[in-house]
Design an enzyme around this catalytic site. Structure first.
Site, mmCIF file in Angstrom:
data_model
loop_
_atom_site.group_PDB
_atom_site.id
_atom_site.type_symbol
_atom_site.label_atom_id
_atom_site.label_comp_id
_atom_site.label_asym_id
_atom_site.label_seq_id
_atom_site.Cartn_x
_atom_site.Cartn_y
_atom_site.Cartn_z
ATOM 1 N N HIS A 130 4.100 32.297 40.845
ATOM 2 C CA HIS A 130 4.240 30.803 41.090
ATOM 3 C C HIS A 130 4.604 31.900 42.595
ATOM 4 O O HIS A 130 3.879 30.749 43.562
ATOM 5 C CB HIS A 130 6.034 31.200 40.820
ATOM 6 C CG HIS A 130 6.123 31.272 39.894
ATOM 7 N ND1 HIS A 130 6.124 29.711 39.042
ATOM 8 C CD2 HIS A 130 6.426 32.180 38.279
ATOM 9 C CE1 HIS A 130 6.046 30.140 37.473
ATOM 10 N NE2 HIS A 130 6.846 31.640 37.050
HETATM 11 O O1 RIB Z 1 10.612 29.747 38.320
HETATM 12 C C1 RIB Z 1 9.727 30.837 39.341
HETATM 13 C C2 RIB Z 1 10.664 31.176 39.765
HETATM 14 O O2 RIB Z 1 11.871 31.247 39.862
HETATM 15 C C3 RIB Z 1 9.657 32.452 41.478
HETATM 16 O O3 RIB Z 1 10.356 32.136 42.514
HETATM 17 C C4 RIB Z 1 10.414 33.170 40.096
HETATM 18 O O4 RIB Z 1 10.877 34.339 41.282
HETATM 19 C C5 RIB Z 1 11.727 33.186 40.072
HETATM 20 O O5 RIB Z 1 12.818 33.130 41.208
#
Ligand code: RIB
Ligand code: CA
Length: 311
Positions: free
Chosen positions: A241
């Site tokens: 992500h």
């Molecule tokens: O949903 C994914 C996000 O939530 C990413 O930033 C992960 O690190 C968590 O913070």
């Protein structure tokens, strides 16, 4: 011309890879790293941010601790994804570099007031609590932000922590409402795009075959991080992500999206934290964000491996 950035983060293995990418990229001047409660509680996120800076050999980067809970709600964490430490997958030494005494929210406010207006990009990788707290404490600073490039939200991909909401927005919907309503230019990396950046086995091996301490750590983290998503989505590899935020600063052309209106659900328990994205333009609500939907994953990972090989 280097880009001045503040990385706001809740490490988390994917946050850690994003921080490494930023520290490996001379195009970026990381003014500071601000930790927020999210994946794991604040004492761990601020510690993990320092662990990552030390791993990168960058103890010059100031790390600050910010909000330990959402603006109005109980903290929800994600140890089920990131493990107890938040950086499970490899044991790294406790940090020796100090945590800055200044609170992260004060650092964000002070930096935005002292840096030339419009020169600083904010890169939130976790719940938006610190950013919203800064805007609420010092309303004058929002207008001084160049832009906010954040990881959060989902539309076609729907939720990962509830059927309706992505984790970062779910944890602090009121903070997200403040940020999305601030008028600051937003670039949003939702699950719609991060779920197209999967760390497949060959990609994990590409990090491991760097033969460096950093490459080994990234391979171990992405290996650990994969199991949650693989079980849930049956996907081949975990979505990486947060590095999408930093990759956008370096090579924006890797991404494609639309400038649309995005509102945040804060009232319903059922859909709390949902990003209501008007992707099809069915309302006359004002566009407030570039909401990404696609990424050139091959080039994204090539960039990641190439930059991380330099650490
Ligand atoms: O949903 C994914 C996000 O939530 C990413 O930033 C992960 O690190 C968590 O913070
Ligand atoms: Ca994160």
């Amino acid at each position: 011309m280097t880009q001045k950035v503040i990385i706001d983060t809740d490490p988390g293995q994917d946050d850690a890879v994003a921080i490494l990418l930023a520290l490996a990229s001379p195009e970026l001047e990381v003014l500071g790293i601000t930790a927020v409660a999210g994946n794991v509680p604040l004492p761990l996120t601020q510690k993990n941010a320092r662990i990552v800076c030390e791993l990168a050999g960058r103890t010059d980067i100031p790390v600050f601790a910010g909000c330990e809970a959402p603006l109005k709600r109980q903290l929800v964490t994600a140890e089920h994804v990131h493990g107890k430490t938040g950086l499970d997958g490899i044991d790294l030494p406790d940090p020796r570099m100090p945590l800055q005494q200044t609170n992260a929210v004060d650092f964000i406010v002070d930096t935005l007031r002292t840096q030339p207006s419009g020169s600083v990009t904010l890169c939130p990788l976790g719940p938006l609590t610190n950013i919203a707290a800064a805007f609420q404490r010092a309303p004058d600073v929002a207008g001084r932000v160049q832009r906010i490039v954040l990881m959060g939200g989902a539309y076609f991909e729907v939720g990962n922590i509830t059927p309706a909401a992505e984790f970062n927005i779910f944890v602090d919907p009121e903070a997200a409402e403040t940020v999305f309503g601030s008028g600051v230019g937003l670039v949003v990396m939702p699950l719609d795009v991060t779920h197209k950046a999967l760390v497949t086995r060959p990609r994990i091996e590409a990090f491991r075959s760097l033969g460096t301490k950093v490459g080994h750590a990234v391979a171990a983290w992405t290996d650990f991080f994969e199991r949650f998503d693989k079980e849930k989505y049956g996907s081949e590899g975990a979505p990486l992500h947060d590095p999408a935020v930093i990759a956008y600063l370096l090579e924006p052309e890797l991404f494609a999206g639309r400038r649309i209106n995005v509102e945040i659900e804060t009232r319903s328990d059922l859909t709390r934290g949902m990003t209501v994205a008007d992707w099809w333009g069915v309302t006359d609500r004002k566009a407030n964000a570039v909401f990404m939907g696609d990424v050139d994953a091959e080039t994204f990972f090539a960039l990641l491996v190439q930059r991380i090989s330099s650490l």
